[in-house]
Design an enzyme around this catalytic site. Structure first.
Site, PDB file in Angstrom:
ATOM      1  CD  GLU A 443      -2.511  -1.631   0.053  1.00  0.00           C
ATOM      2  OE1 GLU A 443      -2.696  -0.778  -0.838  1.00  0.00           O
ATOM      3  OE2 GLU A 443      -2.861  -2.810  -0.080  1.00  0.00           O
ATOM      4  N   GLY A 444       1.954   1.215  -0.741  1.00  0.00           N
ATOM      5  CA  GLY A 444       2.891   2.325  -0.782  1.00  0.00           C
ATOM      6  C   GLY A 444       3.922   2.154   0.311  1.00  0.00           C
TER       7      GLY A 444
END
Length: 596
Positions: A443-444
């Site tokens: 998620e980054g």
């Protein structure tokens, strides 16, 4: 086998004594009738489900993993996962915070956040199967057509179907502007989508009848880069006009990733071979629509590491009280035993208190952020909604990166408490460490989160959002600074607030001359600001505990001890972080890459 006890007392402290969340709910038309008893009752039952149904299959699920039938492309999760999910659906848990218009219970996100913390403590890999469904629900709720909403939202709300997000590809990583998946428009208004996606959590399983994939792809005439990405909803099975399931769609699992942790979650390589999908939102505006789901996922990942921090702490404390080894340096503490329990040793206590301080600080941050999200979504006043939205935007990268960094530190410390036994699977601690490591990546990555905080959220609006945080901290400092018993918390908080202001201005000025200065300082900067937020929350928690320390409840005594530990042993990290952030980009970029 590790054990888990839902931390209901601390949750109630954060919800009702620290933030008085029900007072906030009463100002929101959608939640005006929520009371303390309702919140507590829901979380008590949710804790039972987490501890009694989901936790017992965590260790076994990790050992067993998932199985892919390469002929049928079907994935079977570990034993007991499907049955636990059926109980989850039967209990109405998927609908907790969903819109009543689609069958939801309409409870605040704050309540759902606390429930998911307990699920993540109990079994992160299992929780990922329903977890992304909430993001898919939020994305379609915000950007879907009426037809898409009526087709998918009731089933996502009930939990009969689950959702995924299909973003990255083998060559992309976080740079989604490079994606190659193609979407060809059809005469009937649908699209045929072809490409390959990787790292798709819960991308294929047999726990539900249908899986709803949100897929990023390019239209034939799309501009290059991130401005040419569209979003599509692609079901595993096509849905007929009457809501029944139709033909198998052209999206399937081509392989399972062999991972360091979260073995029991099916992390899939997904193949799209002319899969039928429908457009979500506007053409070439898919990334903006997908950010609804991505931001929800980032908050969810922070919650994952909070859950792991809590359960690792609980088990490490139990072990430290039971494990006998050596004598205390100051003299025998357990003369009736062959050796003293290791909890008498200072460094063991340091490791335990580190995990405890990060768990309780992370809980306060997650609840506060969820409460502000409820305001952003439900306040009657537009300005109030915008203020809350800005605050959530600033805090989201901190929730994701700071809590997951701390979760890695905490679970590693807790494994260390076990000594050699911590390295052995049956004790459960090494699984928490392995599971925690992914949370810093997906998620980054936490570097991406740091760049988002410093580059977009702080420098991008000339510090507007950060100044609001600073004013909130300054107001608390001014109000409580007159109390003698608060000085040990107020003084370091005020000092760090001033240092963050100076550091931000310094980096901003240097970045005007060389943008690489942002990249060199961002990770250290996020950790400094993360500590500022924690220091503010811990000071507030200390105030409540001080006011109630004579109540006879030892909970407040423990809270004060933990607050003092945080300020004495963890907050001073900011001094070295500020120094390394100020060291600038030169030590990183001066060496020619040929010399690496």
């Amino acid at each position: 086998m590790p054990q888990y006890n839902p931390p209901l007392r601390d949750m109630q402290f954060v919800l009702h004594e620290l933030f008085n969340v029900v007072d906030t709910f009463r100002t929101l038309p959608a939640h005006a009738d929520i009371d303390v008893d309702t919140v507590n009752a829901v979380l008590e039952e949710g804790g039972k489900f987490a501890a009694q149904v989901v936790a017992p299959i965590n260790l076994s699920g990790d050992a067993e993993g998932c199985a892919l039938d390469k002929t049928t492309h079907e994935v079977t999760p570990p034993k007991g996962f499907k049955e636990a999910y059926a109980q989850y659906v039967e209990g109405g848990w998927p609908a907790l915070s969903c819109d009543p218009a689609f069958g939801g219970q309409g409870l605040p996100h704050t309540v759902n956040q606390c429930f998911y913390e307990m699920l993540n403590s109990a079994n992160q890999a299992w929780t990922m199967y329903p977890g992304l469904s909430h993001g898919a629900y939020e994305c379609l709720h915000a950007h879907g057509t009426d037809a898409q909403k009526s087709t998918y939202l009731p089933k996502l709300t009930s939990g009969e179907w689950t959702g995924t997000m299909c973003l990255t590809e083998p060559h992309c990583g976080t740079d989604l502007g490079l994606l190659r998946t193609k979407a060809e428009p059809q005469a009937d208004g649908t699209y045929k989508i072809t490409g390959a996606k990787i790292f798709i959590s819960a991308g294929e399983h047999d726990m539900v009848d249908n899986i709803i994939h949100l897929v990023l792809a390019r239209l034939p005439d799309a501009p290059a880069g991130s401005k040419g990405i569209s979003l599509f909803v692609v079901p595993k099975f096509l849905v007929n006009a009457d809501g029944s399931l139709g033909a198998r769609n052209g999206i399937y699992c081509g392989g399972l990733e062999h991972k360091m942790g979260i073995h029991a979650n099916a992390t899939c390589q997904m193949i799209l071979d002319g899969a039928v999908g429908t457009l979500v939102g506007q053409p070439n505006k898919g990334l903006a629509a997908m950010f609804v789901m991505m931001n929800a996922a980032r908050l969810g990942v922070g919650c994952q590491s909070l859950g792991l921090t809590e359960v690792a702490y609980q088990n490490a404390v139990a072990y430290a009280k039971d494990r006998l080894q050596m004598r205390a340096l100051s003299g025998v503490k357990a003369p009736e035993k062959a050796a003293d329990p290791i909890i008498v040793h200072p460094d063991v206590r340091k490791m335990l208190l580190t995990a405890r301080a990060y768990a309780e600080g992370g809980r306060a941050l997650c609840v506060y952020t969820a409460m502000k999200l409820d305001v952003a979504l439900n306040a009657a006043d537009a300005d109030e909604r915008q203020e809350a939205e800005d605050e959530v935007a600033l805090l989201t990268p901190i929730v994701k990166a700071f809590i997951t960094d701390n979760g890695w530190i905490a679970t590693s410390h807790c494994m260390q408490v076990y000594g050699g036994h911590g390295f052995i699977h049956e004790w459960g601690m090494e699984q928490y460490v392995r599971d925690a490591r992914i949370n810093m990546i997906y998620e980054g990555t936490n570097t991406i989160q740091s760049l988002d905080l410093l580059g977009r959220k702080v420098l991008g609006d000339n510090g507007k959002k950060l100044k609001k945080l600073g004013k909130m901290v300054a107001a608390f400092v001014e109000e409580e600074g007159v109390r003698e018993d608060m000085q040990e918390f107020i003084n370091p908080l005020a000092d760090l607030g001033e240092k963050v202001t100076k550091l931000t201005m310094e980096i901003g000025m240097k970045a005007m001359g060389n943008p690489e200065e942002v990249g060199s300082a961002a990770v250290d900067y996020l950790r400094v600001v993360g500590h500022l937020v924690y220091a503010y929350l811990w000071a507030r928690m200390a105030k409540v505990a001080l006011d109630k320390q004579d109540s006879g409840d030892t909970f407040y005594t423990a809270k004060l001890h933990t607050a003092r530990f945080y300020f004495a042993k963890l907050l001073p990290e900011t001094a070295s972080l500020i120094r390394t952030a100020r060291a600038g980009v030169a030590p990183l970029m001066a060496m020619d890459e040929a010399l690496f």
